[in-house]
Motif scaffolding. Structure first.
Motif, short mmCIF file in Angstrom:
data_model
loop_
_atom_site.label_atom_id
_atom_site.label_comp_id
_atom_site.label_asym_id
_atom_site.label_seq_id
_atom_site.Cartn_x
_atom_site.Cartn_y
_atom_site.Cartn_z
N ASN A 150 12.09 -1.61 6.27
CA ASN A 150 12.75 -2.05 5.03
C ASN A 150 12.92 -0.89 4.07
OD1 ASN A 150 12.82 -4.87 5.73
ND2 ASN A 150 10.60 -4.88 5.40
N ARG A 169 -4.86 -1.94 -5.75
CA ARG A 169 -4.66 -1.06 -4.58
C ARG A 169 -4.92 0.40 -4.91
NH1 ARG A 169 -1.38 -5.36 -4.01
NH2 ARG A 169 -2.00 -6.51 -2.14
N PHE A 220 -7.85 2.47 -3.36
CA PHE A 220 -7.87 3.13 -2.05
C PHE A 220 -7.34 4.56 -2.11
CE2 PHE A 220 -7.10 -1.47 -1.25
CZ PHE A 220 -8.32 -1.76 -0.67
N GLY A 264 -4.74 3.83 7.94
CA GLY A 264 -5.52 2.77 7.28
C GLY A 264 -5.11 1.39 7.75
N THR A 265 -4.16 1.32 8.69
CA THR A 265 -3.70 0.01 9.17
C THR A 265 -4.86 -0.72 9.83
OG1 THR A 265 -1.50 0.91 9.50
CG2 THR A 265 -2.03 -1.12 10.69
N SER A 289 0.75 0.40 7.87
CA SER A 289 1.88 -0.46 8.25
C SER A 289 1.36 -1.70 8.98
CB SER A 289 2.87 0.35 9.09
OG SER A 289 2.25 0.85 10.27
N VAL A 290 1.74 -1.83 10.25
CA VAL A 290 1.31 -2.98 11.07
C VAL A 290 0.75 -2.42 12.38
CG1 VAL A 290 2.84 -4.73 10.08
CG2 VAL A 290 3.70 -3.25 11.90
N MET A 331 0.83 -1.21 0.00
CA MET A 331 0.00 0.00 0.00
C MET A 331 0.87 1.25 0.00
SD MET A 331 -3.17 -0.22 -0.36
CE MET A 331 -3.54 1.47 0.06
N GLY A 332 1.92 1.24 0.82
CA GLY A 332 2.79 2.42 0.93
C GLY A 332 3.37 2.81 -0.42
N VAL A 371 8.58 6.02 5.61
CA VAL A 371 9.10 5.44 6.86
C VAL A 371 8.84 3.94 6.81
CG1 VAL A 371 8.93 5.45 9.38
CG2 VAL A 371 8.49 7.57 8.08
N ASP A 372 9.89 3.16 6.94
CA ASP A 372 9.71 1.69 6.92
C ASP A 372 10.98 1.04 7.45
OD1 ASP A 372 9.26 -1.12 5.96
OD2 ASP A 372 7.54 -0.18 5.00
N ASN A 427 -11.37 1.12 5.67
CA ASN A 427 -11.44 0.98 4.21
C ASN A 427 -11.50 2.36 3.56
OD1 ASN A 427 -11.99 0.27 1.51
ND2 ASN A 427 -12.78 -1.68 2.23
P1 NAD Z 1 2.62 -4.80 3.61
O1 NAD Z 1 3.04 -5.95 4.50
O2 NAD Z 1 2.95 -4.86 2.17
O3 NAD Z 1 3.24 -3.44 4.19
C1 NAD Z 1 3.43 -3.18 5.57
C2 NAD Z 1 4.72 -2.42 5.70
O4 NAD Z 1 4.89 -2.02 7.06
C3 NAD Z 1 5.94 -3.28 5.33
O5 NAD Z 1 6.72 -2.64 4.32
C4 NAD Z 1 6.70 -3.37 6.63
O6 NAD Z 1 8.13 -3.43 6.46
C5 NAD Z 1 6.28 -2.09 7.31
N1 NAD Z 1 6.60 -2.08 8.73
C6 NAD Z 1 6.65 -3.13 9.59
N2 NAD Z 1 7.09 -2.73 10.80
C7 NAD Z 1 7.35 -1.40 10.68
C8 NAD Z 1 7.85 -0.42 11.57
N3 NAD Z 1 8.21 -0.74 12.84
N4 NAD Z 1 7.99 0.86 11.13
C9 NAD Z 1 7.66 1.17 9.85
N5 NAD Z 1 7.20 0.28 8.94
C10 NAD Z 1 7.04 -0.99 9.37
O7 NAD Z 1 1.06 -4.63 3.83
P2 NAD Z 1 0.02 -3.78 2.95
O8 NAD Z 1 -0.73 -4.69 2.07
O9 NAD Z 1 0.72 -2.61 2.37
O10 NAD Z 1 -1.01 -3.30 4.08
C11 NAD Z 1 -0.57 -2.48 5.16
C12 NAD Z 1 -1.75 -2.27 6.11
O11 NAD Z 1 -2.75 -1.52 5.44
C13 NAD Z 1 -2.43 -3.57 6.57
O12 NAD Z 1 -2.85 -3.40 7.91
C14 NAD Z 1 -3.62 -3.68 5.64
O13 NAD Z 1 -4.66 -4.47 6.17
C15 NAD Z 1 -4.00 -2.22 5.55
N6 NAD Z 1 -4.83 -1.86 4.41
C16 NAD Z 1 -5.83 -0.99 4.68
C17 NAD Z 1 -6.62 -0.53 3.65
C18 NAD Z 1 -7.69 0.47 3.96
O14 NAD Z 1 -8.42 0.88 3.04
N7 NAD Z 1 -7.81 0.91 5.23
C19 NAD Z 1 -6.40 -0.97 2.33
C20 NAD Z 1 -5.37 -1.87 2.10
C21 NAD Z 1 -4.56 -2.30 3.14
#
Ligand code: NAD
Length: 257
Positions: A36, A229, A232, A87-88, A65-66, A13-14, A33-34, A115
């Motif tokens: 990775n 994606r 969103f 959005g997490t 993120s998480v 998503m980022g 910010v990540d 969402n």
């Molecule tokens: P993803 O696993 O691809 O990305 C998550 C990122 O968070 C990873 O790059 C990871 O390295 C990073 N991360 C982990 N620990 C971290 C820390 N301490 N500091 C900074 N970054 C850190 O997952 P994704 O598919 O991109 O989804 C991310 C979140 O967004 C999930 O919770 C997902 O359910 C949510 N999401 C929400 C919506 C919405 O509409 N609200 C839509 C899509 C996804």
């Protein structure tokens, strides 16, 4: 120009948000910010933790993120007077509600939505409108095979909205006729007011949801599909543009569309 920092900036998503929001004339993506390193930085700088960021350098933080990180992101935003669009998913409704006091007392601006797809938000609204007129409702949510939480935040929010609508209409909670599950969890998770939620995880899917309503002799299915994606992005852009003028905590996009 609104300067954006994206937490989870190396994630699926980022990266999609960084790429798409940079196309908007009034946005500049300045920080990713990540933990990775992001595959693509474009004009942004990479920070491995939000604590490395300088508050005056960003106007709005976007967090995808998480759940374990979101609390520290919220605290950083409140301490630095930076608005947050989050959005997490996988954060409980109780925890989100518990943020409110802290956000209000810090004069913060926070918008959380499980969402950001405008179609998904409208589908929920239509389902809540229909819910009082049908005896039973169940939800099937379908996502890609790398999603780490179940059921989806969207399906829980949909069950809550449907449950509220049924309660307000004076309907009692749905009673499940099942007396014995031959295999555990066959009837799915129990959402608000007895609304059952069934989770499917398969490769190739993005985010999909069916709300099935049924009454005597008829059924109504409200289905929404996010194929990419990019679905969103419009909701996140809407939230970013609105968040700084909305004091306190806003949950969901309902009040924005
Ligand atoms: P993803 O696993 O691809 O990305 C998550 C990122 O968070 C990873 O790059 C990871 O390295 C990073 N991360 C982990 N620990 C971290 C820390 N301490 N500091 C900074 N970054 C850190 O997952 P994704 O598919 O991109 O989804 C991310 C979140 O967004 C999930 O919770 C997902 O359910 C949510 N999401 C929400 C919506 C919405 O509409 N609200 C839509 C899509 C996804």
């Amino acid at each position: 120009m609104t300067r954006l920092g994206i937490v989870g900036g190396a994630g699926r998503m980022g990266q999609a948000l960084a790429h798409e929001l940079a196309k908007e004339a009034d946005f500049e993506v300045v920080s990713l910010v990540d933990v990775n390193e992001p595959a693509s930085l474009a004009t942004a700088r990479w920070y491995s933790s939000i604590e490395e960021l300088s508050g005056p350098d960003v106007d709005v933080i976007i967090d995808f993120s998480v759940p374990e990180v979101t609390r520290s992101v919220l605290q950083w935003c409140l301490a630095n007077n930076v608005a947050l669009v989050c959005g997490t998913t996988g954060i409980s409704a109780d925890e989100i509600a518990s943020w409110e006091k802290e956000i209000v007392s810090s004069n913060g601006h926070v918008l959380f939505s499980p969402n950001f797809s405008l179609g998904a938000v409208l589908a929920q609204r239509f389902a809540a409108q229909a819910a009082p007129y049908f005896e039973r409702v169940e939800i099937i949510e379908l996502h890609h095979d790398r999603k780490i939480d179940a059921p989806s935040g969207t399906s829980i929010a949909a069950a809550n909205m449907i449950g509220d609508a049924r309660r307000k209409a004076g309907l009692s909670a749905q009673i499940d006729p099942t007396q014995h599950e031959t295999l555990d969890h066959a009837r799915g998770a129990l959402g608000a007011e007895g609304v059952r939620i069934h989770s499917v995880r398969l490769p190739g899917l993005v985010a999909h949801q069916e709300i099935l309503l049924a009454g005597p002799g008829e059924g109504l299915t409200i289905r929404h599909d996010s194929y990419d994606r990019v679905s969103f992005v419009a909701g996140v852009a809407l939230a970013v543009r609105a968040v700084t003028s909305r004091a306190g905590l806003t949950v969901g996009l309902n009040e924005l569309i």
